[in-house]
Design a protein around this motif. Structure first.
Motif, PDB file in Angstrom:
ATOM      1  N   ALA A 235       0.827  -1.208   0.000  1.00  0.00           N
ATOM      2  CA  ALA A 235       0.000   0.000   0.000  1.00  0.00           C
ATOM      3  C   ALA A 235       0.860   1.256   0.000  1.00  0.00           C
ATOM      4  O   ALA A 235       0.497   2.264  -0.612  1.00  0.00           O
ATOM      5  CB  ALA A 235      -0.931  -0.013   1.204  1.00  0.00           C
ATOM      6  N   ARG A 236       1.997   1.215   0.662  1.00  0.00           N
ATOM      7  CA  ARG A 236       2.892   2.383   0.682  1.00  0.00           C
ATOM      8  C   ARG A 236       3.389   2.723  -0.718  1.00  0.00           C
ATOM      9  O   ARG A 236       3.480   3.895  -1.093  1.00  0.00           O
ATOM     10  CB  ARG A 236       4.065   2.098   1.609  1.00  0.00           C
ATOM     11  N   ASP A 237       3.714   1.696  -1.497  1.00  0.00           N
ATOM     12  CA  ASP A 237       4.222   1.932  -2.844  1.00  0.00           C
ATOM     13  C   ASP A 237       3.182   2.606  -3.736  1.00  0.00           C
ATOM     14  O   ASP A 237       3.550   3.295  -4.697  1.00  0.00           O
ATOM     15  CB  ASP A 237       4.666   0.610  -3.467  1.00  0.00           C
ATOM     16  N   PHE A 238       1.893   2.405  -3.450  1.00  0.00           N
ATOM     17  CA  PHE A 238       0.833   2.983  -4.269  1.00  0.00           C
ATOM     18  C   PHE A 238       0.074   4.105  -3.534  1.00  0.00           C
ATOM     19  O   PHE A 238      -1.024   4.482  -3.940  1.00  0.00           O
ATOM     20  CB  PHE A 238      -0.145   1.886  -4.703  1.00  0.00           C
ATOM     21  N   LEU A 239       0.665   4.604  -2.435  1.00  0.00           N
ATOM     22  CA  LEU A 239       0.110   5.732  -1.682  1.00  0.00           C
ATOM     23  C   LEU A 239      -1.315   5.466  -1.208  1.00  0.00           C
ATOM     24  O   LEU A 239      -2.161   6.358  -1.187  1.00  0.00           O
ATOM     25  CB  LEU A 239       0.142   7.003  -2.540  1.00  0.00           C
ATOM     26  N   GLN A 240      -1.580   4.229  -0.773  1.00  0.00           N
ATOM     27  CA  GLN A 240      -2.915   3.858  -0.294  1.00  0.00           C
ATOM     28  C   GLN A 240      -2.947   4.020   1.224  1.00  0.00           C
ATOM     29  O   GLN A 240      -2.774   3.070   1.988  1.00  0.00           O
ATOM     30  CB  GLN A 240      -3.241   2.412  -0.702  1.00  0.00           C
ATOM     31  N   THR A 241      -3.165   5.246   1.672  1.00  0.00           N
ATOM     32  CA  THR A 241      -3.140   5.510   3.109  1.00  0.00           C
ATOM     33  C   THR A 241      -4.290   4.821   3.832  1.00  0.00           C
ATOM     34  O   THR A 241      -4.162   4.510   5.026  1.00  0.00           O
ATOM     35  CB  THR A 241      -3.211   7.021   3.371  1.00  0.00           C
ATOM     36  N   ASP A 242      -5.405   4.587   3.123  1.00  0.00           N
ATOM     37  CA  ASP A 242      -6.523   3.909   3.774  1.00  0.00           C
ATOM     38  C   ASP A 242      -6.159   2.478   4.154  1.00  0.00           C
ATOM     39  O   ASP A 242      -6.487   2.011   5.252  1.00  0.00           O
ATOM     40  CB  ASP A 242      -7.762   3.930   2.874  1.00  0.00           C
ATOM     41  N   VAL A 243      -5.445   1.784   3.267  1.00  0.00           N
ATOM     42  CA  VAL A 243      -5.022   0.410   3.566  1.00  0.00           C
ATOM     43  C   VAL A 243      -4.008   0.402   4.704  1.00  0.00           C
ATOM     44  O   VAL A 243      -4.059  -0.461   5.596  1.00  0.00           O
ATOM     45  CB  VAL A 243      -4.427  -0.253   2.305  1.00  0.00           C
ATOM     46  N   ILE A 244      -3.092   1.362   4.705  1.00  0.00           N
ATOM     47  CA  ILE A 244      -2.082   1.427   5.766  1.00  0.00           C
ATOM     48  C   ILE A 244      -2.746   1.627   7.127  1.00  0.00           C
ATOM     49  O   ILE A 244      -2.405   0.953   8.111  1.00  0.00           O
ATOM     50  CB  ILE A 244      -1.084   2.565   5.472  1.00  0.00           C
ATOM     51  N   VAL A 245      -3.708   2.546   7.192  1.00  0.00           N
ATOM     52  CA  VAL A 245      -4.389   2.811   8.465  1.00  0.00           C
ATOM     53  C   VAL A 245      -5.176   1.585   8.916  1.00  0.00           C
ATOM     54  O   VAL A 245      -5.196   1.253  10.115  1.00  0.00           O
ATOM     55  CB  VAL A 245      -5.308   4.038   8.338  1.00  0.00           C
ATOM     56  N   VAL A 246      -5.825   0.888   7.995  1.00  0.00           N
ATOM     57  CA  VAL A 246      -6.570  -0.323   8.354  1.00  0.00           C
ATOM     58  C   VAL A 246      -5.631  -1.349   8.988  1.00  0.00           C
ATOM     59  O   VAL A 246      -5.936  -1.932  10.043  1.00  0.00           O
ATOM     60  CB  VAL A 246      -7.260  -0.924   7.116  1.00  0.00           C
ATOM     61  N   CYS A 247      -4.477  -1.577   8.387  1.00  0.00           N
ATOM     62  CA  CYS A 247      -3.535  -2.564   8.927  1.00  0.00           C
ATOM     63  C   CYS A 247      -2.975  -2.128  10.280  1.00  0.00           C
ATOM     64  O   CYS A 247      -2.800  -2.957  11.188  1.00  0.00           O
ATOM     65  CB  CYS A 247      -2.397  -2.797   7.936  1.00  0.00           C
ATOM     66  N   LEU A 248      -2.713  -0.826  10.437  1.00  0.00           N
ATOM     67  CA  LEU A 248      -2.227  -0.344  11.730  1.00  0.00           C
ATOM     68  C   LEU A 248      -3.281  -0.518  12.813  1.00  0.00           C
ATOM     69  O   LEU A 248      -2.959  -0.884  13.961  1.00  0.00           O
ATOM     70  CB  LEU A 248      -1.822   1.131  11.615  1.00  0.00           C
ATOM     71  N   LEU A 249      -4.535  -0.271  12.478  1.00  0.00           N
ATOM     72  CA  LEU A 249      -5.612  -0.494  13.443  1.00  0.00           C
ATOM     73  C   LEU A 249      -5.743  -1.970  13.803  1.00  0.00           C
ATOM     74  O   LEU A 249      -6.019  -2.312  14.963  1.00  0.00           O
ATOM     75  CB  LEU A 249      -6.935   0.037  12.878  1.00  0.00           C
ATOM     76  N   VAL A 250      -5.515  -2.838  12.817  1.00  0.00           N
ATOM     77  CA  VAL A 250      -5.579  -4.275  13.097  1.00  0.00           C
ATOM     78  C   VAL A 250      -4.439  -4.671  14.027  1.00  0.00           C
ATOM     79  O   VAL A 250      -4.624  -5.461  14.966  1.00  0.00           O
ATOM     80  CB  VAL A 250      -5.522  -5.081  11.788  1.00  0.00           C
ATOM     81  N   TYR A 251      -3.240  -4.133  13.785  1.00  0.00           N
ATOM     82  CA  TYR A 251      -2.124  -4.379  14.704  1.00  0.00           C
ATOM     83  C   TYR A 251      -2.512  -3.978  16.132  1.00  0.00           C
ATOM     84  O   TYR A 251      -2.258  -4.720  17.099  1.00  0.00           O
ATOM     85  CB  TYR A 251      -0.898  -3.574  14.283  1.00  0.00           C
ATOM     86  N   ALA A 252      -3.108  -2.799  16.269  1.00  0.00           N
ATOM     87  CA  ALA A 252      -3.495  -2.315  17.599  1.00  0.00           C
ATOM     88  C   ALA A 252      -4.542  -3.223  18.234  1.00  0.00           C
ATOM     89  O   ALA A 252      -4.446  -3.552  19.431  1.00  0.00           O
ATOM     90  CB  ALA A 252      -4.022  -0.889  17.489  1.00  0.00           C
ATOM     91  N   MET A 253      -5.536  -3.645  17.447  1.00  0.00           N
ATOM     92  CA  MET A 253      -6.584  -4.511  17.998  1.00  0.00           C
ATOM     93  C   MET A 253      -6.034  -5.873  18.380  1.00  0.00           C
ATOM     94  O   MET A 253      -6.424  -6.446  19.411  1.00  0.00           O
ATOM     95  CB  MET A 253      -7.724  -4.638  16.992  1.00  0.00           C
ATOM     96  N   MET A 254      -5.121  -6.412  17.578  1.00  0.00           N
ATOM     97  CA  MET A 254      -4.521  -7.699  17.924  1.00  0.00           C
ATOM     98  C   MET A 254      -3.715  -7.591  19.212  1.00  0.00           C
ATOM     99  O   MET A 254      -3.725  -8.492  20.061  1.00  0.00           O
ATOM    100  CB  MET A 254      -3.633  -8.179  16.779  1.00  0.00           C
ATOM    101  N   GLY A 255      -3.008  -6.466  19.371  1.00  0.00           N
ATOM    102  CA  GLY A 255      -2.285  -6.254  20.619  1.00  0.00           C
ATOM    103  C   GLY A 255      -3.213  -6.163  21.817  1.00  0.00           C
ATOM    104  O   GLY A 255      -2.939  -6.734  22.878  1.00  0.00           O
ATOM    105  N   LEU A 256      -4.348  -5.469  21.653  1.00  0.00           N
ATOM    106  CA  LEU A 256      -5.310  -5.358  22.748  1.00  0.00           C
ATOM    107  C   LEU A 256      -5.944  -6.717  23.064  1.00  0.00           C
ATOM    108  O   LEU A 256      -6.159  -7.050  24.237  1.00  0.00           O
ATOM    109  CB  LEU A 256      -6.400  -4.351  22.377  1.00  0.00           C
TER     110      LEU A 256
END
Length: 278
Positions: A235-256
């Motif tokens: 997603a970074r290579d194609f400037l897809q910030t929506d996909v990046i934020v979704v994955c970061l939120l998933v990381y946070a939820m998995m940690g919680l």
């Protein structure tokens, strides 16, 4: 005398009954305030994106992020990435728990073990372990080993340090009491050391899990072909910030979620411990 005591008791009961609604209202107000601030932030974020103040190339709108999450779930890409990343954390963290507990027991129960093990651990702890990823790639290649190794390496230190401190903090009188009851070394470890150090160990496991997920975020963005980090890199290579934020939120939820699982284990394993907060 009895009439006076009864009157005083009635006054206390009325005071308690009048205080309960105030306490309930206070708790509701606190919960409402904690919920209102994130909602207000999301609303401001959405409005700024809608009117064009916030470019999608900088940060996607919340509505776009939700739509992207639904699309990734329906395609199965997000579920597959979560499964791969979770298995990597499980593998690396299992190694960290085994190695960390073993080293802490040897170092905590023996002066010789502490003299041999603790200094290298303290030196390695002071190093920026995320910077070791290039070395891990040189040593283990670009497969799963460097990612799992980085997770394990980072999570070892919280587990070792908290368990070592818990063992060293056990009251010497408890050990002497066990010796008077003819408990051997194994019995003292089982009935005194482990229960006494268990609260510290569980704190270390919770902290180690957060470090494990942090390590995975970095490790998966280097030569990964699957997992959440791979999705973020693509997603970074194609400037897809929506996909990046979704994955970061998933990381946070998995940690919680993993932290919540450890908290449930802690509540069950330490149910003998008195509650300080009502």
């Amino acid at each position: 005398m009895s009439d006076t005591m009864a009157s005083a008791q009635d006054k206390r009961q009325r005071a308690d009954q009048s205080a309960r609604p105030r306490n309930a209202d206070g708790r509701l107000w606190t919960i409402g305030a904690r919920i209102a601030s994130p909602i207000a932030l999301i609303v401001i974020w959405q409005v700024a994106s809608t009117v064009g103040l916030l470019s999608p190339r900088i940060l996607a709108a919340p509505s776009d992020i939700v739509a992207t999450a639904v699309r990734l779930i329906e395609s199965g890409e997000l579920i597959t990435g979560i499964a791969v990343s979770f298995l990597r954390v499980v593998a690396g963290f299992s190694i960290a728990v085994f190695v960390g507990i073993t080293l802490a027991l040897v170092s905590g129960l023996s002066r010789l073990g502490e003299a041999v093990i603790d200094p290298p651990i303290q030196m390695l702890k002071a190093m920026p372990f995320l910077g070791l990823l290039p070395l891990f790639i040189l040593w283990f290649g670009i497969g799963e080993a460097p990612k799992i190794g980085l997770v394990a390496f980072g999570a070892i230190f919280p587990i070792y340090l908290t368990l070592h401190g818990g063992i060293r903090g056990i009251d010497r009188k408890l050990i002497e009491a066990g010796q008077t009851l003819d408990l051997g070394t194994a019995g003292i470890i089982r009935h005194i050391i482990i229960p006494g150090a268990l609260p510290s160990l569980l704190v270390g496991i919770r902290y180690g899990l957060s470090v494990a997920w942090l390590s995975l975020v970095v490790g998966e963005q280097i030569n990964a072909s699957s997992g959440l980090g791979y999705i973020i890199t693509y997603a970074r290579d194609f400037l897809q910030t929506d996909v990046i934020v979704v994955c970061l939120l998933v990381y946070a939820m998995m940690g919680l979620l993993t932290d919540g699982l450890v908290r449930m284990i802690e509540a069950y394993a330490l149910r003998w411990r008195p509650q300080v907060i009502a």
